[in-house]
Design an enzyme around this catalytic site. Structure first.
Site, PDB file in Angstrom:
ATOM      1  N   ARG A  96       0.661  -1.255  -0.159  1.00 60.95           N
ATOM      2  CA  ARG A  96      -0.083   0.003  -0.021  1.00 60.95           C
ATOM      3  C   ARG A  96       1.005   1.259   0.017  1.00 60.95           C
ATOM      4  NH1 ARG A  96      -4.562  -2.445   4.246  1.00 60.95           N
ATOM      5  NH2 ARG A  96      -6.019  -2.898   2.511  1.00 60.95           N
TER       6      ARG A  96
ATOM      7  N   LYS B  43     -16.973 -17.130   4.130  1.00 59.53           N
ATOM      8  CA  LYS B  43     -18.370 -16.928   4.066  1.00 59.53           C
ATOM      9  C   LYS B  43     -19.162 -16.631   2.733  1.00 59.53           C
ATOM     10  CE  LYS B  43     -18.350 -15.409   8.785  1.00 59.53           C
ATOM     11  NZ  LYS B  43     -18.648 -14.136   9.609  1.00 59.53           N
TER      12      LYS B  43
ATOM     13  N   GLY C  99      -7.991  -9.092   0.225  1.00 57.12           N
ATOM     14  CA  GLY C  99      -6.805  -9.355   1.007  1.00 57.12           C
ATOM     15  C   GLY C  99      -6.020 -10.582   0.722  1.00 57.12           C
TER      16      GLY C  99
ATOM     17  N   GLY D 277     -12.935  -4.755   0.820  1.00 58.02           N
ATOM     18  CA  GLY D 277     -14.261  -4.098   0.921  1.00 58.02           C
ATOM     19  C   GLY D 277     -14.741  -3.359  -0.094  1.00 58.02           C
TER      20      GLY D 277
HETATM   21  P1  AMP Z   1     -12.653 -14.435   3.341  1.00 58.27           P
HETATM   22  O1  AMP Z   1     -12.248 -13.294   4.356  1.00 58.27           O
HETATM   23  O2  AMP Z   1     -14.007 -14.713   3.549  1.00 58.27           O
HETATM   24  O3  AMP Z   1     -12.101 -13.952   1.781  1.00 58.27           O
HETATM   25  O4  AMP Z   1     -11.740 -15.742   3.869  1.00 58.27           O
HETATM   26  C1  AMP Z   1     -10.710 -15.961   3.800  1.00 58.27           C
HETATM   27  C2  AMP Z   1     -10.318 -16.925   4.659  1.00 58.27           C
HETATM   28  O5  AMP Z   1     -10.987 -18.280   4.336  1.00 58.27           O
HETATM   29  C3  AMP Z   1      -8.836 -17.520   4.747  1.00 58.27           C
HETATM   30  O6  AMP Z   1      -8.192 -17.161   5.985  1.00 58.27           O
HETATM   31  C4  AMP Z   1      -8.860 -19.145   4.350  1.00 58.27           C
HETATM   32  O7  AMP Z   1      -7.922 -19.747   5.204  1.00 58.27           O
HETATM   33  C5  AMP Z   1     -10.197 -19.068   4.818  1.00 58.27           C
HETATM   34  N1  AMP Z   1     -10.788 -20.723   4.157  1.00 58.27           N
HETATM   35  C6  AMP Z   1     -10.773 -20.783   2.867  1.00 58.27           C
HETATM   36  N2  AMP Z   1     -11.395 -21.995   2.751  1.00 58.27           N
HETATM   37  C7  AMP Z   1     -11.574 -22.536   3.732  1.00 58.27           C
HETATM   38  C8  AMP Z   1     -12.355 -23.739   4.296  1.00 58.27           C
HETATM   39  N3  AMP Z   1     -12.682 -24.697   3.303  1.00 58.27           N
HETATM   40  N4  AMP Z   1     -12.443 -24.093   5.517  1.00 58.27           N
HETATM   41  C9  AMP Z   1     -12.334 -22.969   6.333  1.00 58.27           C
HETATM   42  N5  AMP Z   1     -11.664 -21.640   6.441  1.00 58.27           N
HETATM   43  C10 AMP Z   1     -11.451 -21.481   4.883  1.00 58.27           C
END
Ligand code: AMP
Length: 404
Positions: free
Chosen positions: A35, A206, A362, A385
């Site tokens: 950044r 999520k 990120g 975001g």
């Molecule tokens: P997000 O912030 O929603 O983009 O999520 C990113 C995070 O999701 C990372 O830290 C990954 O380790 C986690 N992640 C990805 N796939 C999985 C999974 N199958 N089970 C649990 N966590 C996950």
């Protein structure tokens, strides 16, 4: 779109909102300076013109992460930890004001000579920043004669320094920085001028964070590839057994609704046919490959499997436009990074073959950096975001404040 290139900053003092919200280790060593580096071209342009620069930024969430005694941790969240590194990168001495609106800070900004740079302390030390307080924004505006917004990562926030401050400058005295302009141009190209087939790759933890972007993508994408933890909510919604995999039980109806609408619109949604499953959330866990719809009760899916990778690679190879947000698995752990790495390589190859690829968010950016593929994709966004909201079709307040 008006940028710093359209203005001459000779003998002008520019108030530049940058995004210096960088990660530190325990010794306050910056662990990723992307950044800061990204803000340098804008700073350089202003200095080359013969102007001076007042930089302002937030760092972390100091008012939400108070010390045990309830006070603000002004040491941990101080932008003073950025000064030395910024000075090394820019080759300039950096003056630092330990408060963003103190009398002393205004003395320092008004005393700046051409070619000089002043960095103000964390704007989020004031609760007025996140509230978008007008009188605080007006005070900030006194630091410069021209307002430049180069903080795409904060453009979705209607905060004092990112949005409200702009109204205290006339239209000819406000513009975008070069980073912000590149971010907007690339995101806009993807959203409005994309060549088909358009493939969106969405991963991460999520579904709930990605609902709006999926809904908007149903209108423009040909293929939506789903990976990561969010896959299992969809798979469960379709009647699969997902064991202990990540799931948002209250989103299964919504997941089915999305699938129905995708079918109506002719958008192909792809889920991982197989998964690398583990008996616990640990890099030392026992692992095996399994059908994603048939995961044993005590096991969880932590990465996409070989069949999924092959199917995703084939779709990516045939795409002309690619958007990627979110990892395919728990890529932070050695055992579960293969899916994310394979997809990163596939996106790089497709880019080499002429596709336009944009990576944002990120974790997906951390992944392409980790695999040293950042320069093999078309554009790596600094916005998390903000980028998601842009693709959700929303007007970002930080952009509107300059253009409207
Ligand atoms: P997000 O912030 O929603 O983009 O999520 C990113 C995070 O999701 C990372 O830290 C990954 O380790 C986690 N992640 C990805 N796939 C999985 C999974 N199958 N089970 C649990 N966590 C996950």
């Amino acid at each position: 779109m008006k940028t710093v290139k359209d203005l001459n900053f000779q003998n002008k003092r520019a108030l530049v909102r940058v995004d210096f919200n960088v990660p530190f280790d325990k010794q306050f060593k910056i662990t990723d300076d992307t950044r800061i580096r990204s803000a340098l071209p804008t700073i350089q342009k202003i200095l080359d013109d013969g102007g001076s620069v007042v930089l302002m930024s937030h760092l972390g969430r100091p008012l939400k992460k108070l010390k045990e005694d309830g006070s603000v941790d002004k040491e941990k969240f101080s932008l003073k930890h950025v000064v030395k590194h910024l000075s090394e990168l820019s080759g300039k001495e950096i003056k630092f004001a330990d408060d963003c609106i103190s009398e002393e800070s205004f003395k320092m900004s008004s005393g700046l000579k051409a070619g000089e740079i002043l960095l103000l302390e964390n704007t989020r030390f004031y609760k007025e920043e996140e509230k978008g307080d007008e009188s605080f924004a007006e005070k900030l505006s006194k630091h410069g004669e021209v307002y430049v917004n180069d903080a795409f990562g904060s453009a979705h926030r209607a905060h004092a320094s990112t949005t409200v401050v702009a109204k205290y400058f006339s239209p000819e005295n406000k513009c975008f920085g070069l980073l912000m302009a590149a971010e907007i141009e690339n995101a806009d190209k993807l959203l409005h001028k994309s060549e088909k087939p358009f493939t969106a790759i969405l991963g991460g933890a999520k579904v709930s964070d990605k609902i709006l972007i999926i809904e908007n993508l149903l209108n423009i994408a040909d293929n939506i590839i789903i990976g990561g933890g969010m896959s299992y909510t969809f798979i469960k919604a379709q009647g699969g057994n997902i064991g202990k995999s990540l799931v948002e039980e209250d989103k299964t109806d919504l997941a089915n609704d999305i699938l129905k609408r995708a079918k109506e619109k002719g958008v192909q949604i792809l889920f991982p046919k197989d998964s690398v499953i583990a008996d616990r959330f640990d890099n030392n866990a026992n692992t095996q490959l399994a059908d994603s719809k048939d995961i044993p009760q005590e096991w969880m899916g932590l990465d996409i499997g070989h069949e999924a990778i092959a199917a995703y690679e084939a779709v990516i190879k045939n795409s002309k436009t690619i958007l990627w947000n979110g990892p395919m698995g728990v890529f932070e752990m050695e055992k579960f990074k293969n899916g994310t790495k394979s997809i990163a390589v596939a996106v790089a190859h497709a880019t080499q073959d002429g596709a336009f690829s944009l990576i944002g968010g990120g974790d997906s950016v951390a992944a392409v950096n980790q695999f040293q593929l950042a320069d093999k994709v078309s554009f790596v966004s600094t916005g998390g975001g903000a980028l998601l909201e842009f693709f959700e079709g929303k007007t970002l307040p930080g952009i509107a404040a300059i253009t409207e």
